[in-house]
Design a protein around this motif. Structure first.
Motif, PDB file in Angstrom:
ATOM      1  N   PRO A 208      33.057  11.403  16.789  1.00 31.41           N
ATOM      2  CA  PRO A 208      33.367  12.618  17.485  1.00 31.41           C
ATOM      3  C   PRO A 208      32.497  12.938  18.726  1.00 31.41           C
ATOM      4  N   GLU A 209      31.096  12.520  18.505  1.00 33.55           N
ATOM      5  CA  GLU A 209      30.441  12.426  19.537  1.00 33.55           C
ATOM      6  C   GLU A 209      30.493  11.487  20.731  1.00 33.55           C
ATOM      7  N   VAL A 210      30.858  10.366  20.417  1.00 38.50           N
ATOM      8  CA  VAL A 210      31.648   9.449  21.568  1.00 38.50           C
ATOM      9  C   VAL A 210      32.653   9.895  22.155  1.00 38.50           C
ATOM     10  N   ILE A 211      33.463  10.250  21.486  1.00 38.45           N
ATOM     11  CA  ILE A 211      34.815  10.794  22.129  1.00 38.45           C
ATOM     12  C   ILE A 211      34.507  12.017  22.840  1.00 38.45           C
ATOM     13  N   ASP A 212      33.591  12.986  22.399  1.00 42.39           N
ATOM     14  CA  ASP A 212      33.186  14.104  23.191  1.00 42.39           C
ATOM     15  C   ASP A 212      32.576  13.763  24.429  1.00 42.39           C
ATOM     16  N   ALA A 213      31.830  12.709  24.508  1.00 48.13           N
ATOM     17  CA  ALA A 213      31.152  12.340  25.657  1.00 48.13           C
ATOM     18  C   ALA A 213      31.983  11.714  26.716  1.00 48.13           C
ATOM     19  N   ILE A 214      33.132  11.016  26.367  1.00 48.51           N
ATOM     20  CA  ILE A 214      34.084  10.429  27.113  1.00 48.51           C
ATOM     21  C   ILE A 214      34.730  11.411  27.687  1.00 48.51           C
ATOM     22  N   THR A 215      35.276  12.544  26.989  1.00 48.48           N
ATOM     23  CA  THR A 215      36.102  13.693  27.471  1.00 48.48           C
ATOM     24  C   THR A 215      35.534  14.465  28.417  1.00 48.48           C
ATOM     25  N   SER A 216      34.074  14.399  28.301  1.00 44.53           N
ATOM     26  CA  SER A 216      33.425  15.456  29.218  1.00 44.53           C
ATOM     27  C   SER A 216      33.444  14.983  30.737  1.00 44.53           C
ATOM     28  N   ILE A 217      33.802  13.778  30.828  1.00 47.73           N
ATOM     29  CA  ILE A 217      33.717  13.476  32.069  1.00 47.73           C
ATOM     30  C   ILE A 217      35.002  13.754  33.020  1.00 47.73           C
ATOM     31  N   ILE A 218      36.006  14.390  32.316  1.00 46.05           N
ATOM     32  CA  ILE A 218      37.264  14.767  32.979  1.00 46.05           C
ATOM     33  C   ILE A 218      36.802  15.674  34.109  1.00 46.05           C
ATOM     34  N   PRO A 219      37.304  15.331  35.414  1.00 43.73           N
ATOM     35  CA  PRO A 219      36.870  16.428  36.395  1.00 43.73           C
ATOM     36  C   PRO A 219      37.599  17.772  36.219  1.00 43.73           C
ATOM     37  N   ASP A 220      36.969  18.774  36.612  1.00 41.27           N
ATOM     38  CA  ASP A 220      37.490  20.165  36.601  1.00 41.27           C
ATOM     39  C   ASP A 220      38.847  20.123  37.538  1.00 41.27           C
ATOM     40  N   ALA A 221      38.871  19.518  38.545  1.00 43.28           N
ATOM     41  CA  ALA A 221      39.781  19.398  39.500  1.00 43.28           C
ATOM     42  C   ALA A 221      40.985  18.706  38.988  1.00 43.28           C
ATOM     43  N   TRP A 222      41.165  18.033  37.997  1.00 43.15           N
ATOM     44  CA  TRP A 222      42.181  17.501  37.232  1.00 43.15           C
ATOM     45  C   TRP A 222      42.731  18.502  36.062  1.00 43.15           C
ATOM     46  N   LEU A 223      42.028  19.228  35.736  1.00 43.70           N
ATOM     47  CA  LEU A 223      42.547  20.134  34.619  1.00 43.70           C
ATOM     48  C   LEU A 223      43.005  21.464  35.028  1.00 43.70           C
ATOM     49  N   THR A 224      44.546  21.127  35.254  1.00 42.75           N
ATOM     50  CA  THR A 224      45.076  22.349  36.035  1.00 42.75           C
ATOM     51  C   THR A 224      46.191  22.937  35.386  1.00 42.75           C
ATOM     52  N   ASP A 225      46.132  22.692  33.761  1.00 43.42           N
ATOM     53  CA  ASP A 225      47.036  23.603  32.938  1.00 43.42           C
ATOM     54  C   ASP A 225      46.705  24.915  33.066  1.00 43.42           C
ATOM     55  N   ARG A 226      47.340  25.764  33.559  1.00 43.02           N
ATOM     56  CA  ARG A 226      47.180  27.102  33.515  1.00 43.02           C
ATOM     57  C   ARG A 226      47.354  27.827  32.180  1.00 43.02           C
ATOM     58  N   SER A 227      47.827  27.186  31.320  1.00 38.86           N
ATOM     59  CA  SER A 227      48.164  27.825  29.901  1.00 38.86           C
ATOM     60  C   SER A 227      46.671  28.104  29.225  1.00 38.86           C
ATOM     61  N   PHE A 228      45.562  27.170  29.708  1.00 43.27           N
ATOM     62  CA  PHE A 228      44.345  27.543  29.205  1.00 43.27           C
ATOM     63  C   PHE A 228      43.419  28.362  30.114  1.00 43.27           C
ATOM     64  N   GLU A 229      42.645  29.162  29.453  1.00 46.47           N
ATOM     65  CA  GLU A 229      41.888  30.237  30.482  1.00 46.47           C
ATOM     66  C   GLU A 229      40.617  29.349  31.066  1.00 46.47           C
ATOM     67  N   THR A 230      40.300  28.315  30.730  1.00 49.19           N
ATOM     68  CA  THR A 230      39.166  27.509  31.227  1.00 49.19           C
ATOM     69  C   THR A 230      39.649  26.094  31.294  1.00 49.19           C
ATOM     70  N   GLU A 231      38.934  25.503  32.341  1.00 49.66           N
ATOM     71  CA  GLU A 231      38.895  23.706  32.346  1.00 49.66           C
ATOM     72  C   GLU A 231      38.324  23.193  31.250  1.00 49.66           C
ATOM     73  N   ASP A 232      37.573  23.898  30.520  1.00 47.71           N
ATOM     74  CA  ASP A 232      36.684  23.287  29.316  1.00 47.71           C
ATOM     75  C   ASP A 232      37.654  23.513  28.167  1.00 47.71           C
ATOM     76  N   ASP A 233      38.280  24.719  28.081  1.00 46.88           N
ATOM     77  CA  ASP A 233      39.092  24.632  26.910  1.00 46.88           C
ATOM     78  C   ASP A 233      40.136  23.559  27.008  1.00 46.88           C
ATOM     79  N   GLN A 234      41.003  23.422  28.126  1.00 44.90           N
ATOM     80  CA  GLN A 234      41.780  22.270  28.200  1.00 44.90           C
ATOM     81  C   GLN A 234      41.081  20.815  27.932  1.00 44.90           C
ATOM     82  N   ARG A 235      39.997  20.573  28.210  1.00 44.07           N
ATOM     83  CA  ARG A 235      39.035  19.378  27.885  1.00 44.07           C
ATOM     84  C   ARG A 235      38.951  19.103  26.537  1.00 44.07           C
ATOM     85  N   GLN A 236      38.577  20.279  25.819  1.00 42.53           N
ATOM     86  CA  GLN A 236      38.409  20.252  24.341  1.00 42.53           C
ATOM     87  C   GLN A 236      39.648  19.771  23.663  1.00 42.53           C
TER      88      GLN A 236
END
Length: 264
Positions: A208-236
């Motif tokens: 889980p730590e490895v996967i979390d580290a990889i997903t952590s680098i998704i840029p906020d600018a690409w996390l555009t799904d407005r059904s999530f309150e924050t970019e980090d919610d979508q990233r998770q």
């Protein structure tokens, strides 16, 4: 001690060289300010930034598992590029892609993998099948292998069609536990005789730590799904989806084994 996230360089496009029209989303060869050529994937293409997210996650998971993957870089595209392009379709693509995009280092002289010419050993075939079953990658078929031979070695490219759950994320948990039935069309499925051995090894790597580290680098600018309150919610959700699949990998491993048995 935490896992260090992958570090991607950021470059700036200096020259649009040529479109790669065999790609459905019109990727292009472009030169950057580090003087290297890249295969540039545009956030303004048909699937939008989600294709870049899949490319980023798929590529970096593959790299962590030991596969040969061209270097991935973040790419800044200036608005000036769209003004001088004569082709209206490409002009629109450039205009809608201003900002942060993704690119793969261009492997000059590489040739497309041909399964009738190159025989992949059964361990490597099993590793690639496992990876694509994890990522739900529909794009490694005989028609479109998305593998290259470069300096007599096998390289994996193009993971933008993976993680198709993210086009409808409201039932992500259910989708994370589904077998990947499209694995039957995988170009290497017949050679994948060592899936249980690979499963054990890869589960130990993809914590889980490895996967979390990889997903952590998704840029906020690409996390555009407005059904999530924050970019980090979508990233998770990406982390939770992938961690679920790894924890329950016997589901997709069994599906792949069954698919192979019907073909051999």
């Amino acid at each position: 001690m935490g896992i260090t996230p992958p570090e991607l360089r950021t470059v700036n496009v200096t020259r649009y060289v040529t479109p790669l029209r065999e790609g459905g989303s019109l990727p292009a060869i472009a030169e950057a300010d580090d003087d290297f050529l890249y295969v540039l994937k545009f956030r303004g293409a048909g699937q939008g930034p989600k294709a870049l997210i899949a490319e980023l996650i798929g590529g970096e998971i593959a790299r962590k598992l030991g596969f040969r993957i061209p270097e991935l870089v973040f790419v800044n595209l200036d608005e000036a590029f769209g003004r001088t392009e004569a082709d209206e379709e490409i002009q629109d693509l450039l205009k809608f892609s201003v900002g942060l995009n993704l690119a793969l280092h261009y492997l000059s002289g590489a040739i497309t993998f041909d399964p009738t010419v190159t025989v992949v050993d059964e361990l490597l075939a099993s590793q690639i099948v496992w990876l694509d079953a994890l990522l739900t990658n529909v794009d490694r078929t005989a028609r479109n292998t998305n593998m290259l031979i470069w300096h007599k070695e096998l390289w994996l490219i193009d993971h933008g069609a993976a993680l198709y759950f993210h086009h409808s994320m409201d039932n992500w948990e259910e989708q994370s536990l589904r077998p990947f039935v499209q694995i039957k069309d995988h170009v290497l499925i017949k050679r994948a005789s060592k899936l249980e051995e690979v499963d054990k090894a890869f589960r130990e790597i993809l914590t889980p730590e490895v996967i979390d580290a990889i997903t952590s680098i998704i840029p906020d600018a690409w996390l555009t799904d407005r059904s999530f309150e924050t970019e980090d919610d979508q990233r998770q959700i990406y982390s939770r989806f992938l961690n679920n699949r790894v924890a329950n990998s016997e589901i997709f491993v069994k599906e792949a084994q069954n698919a192979r048995q019907t073909l051999i």
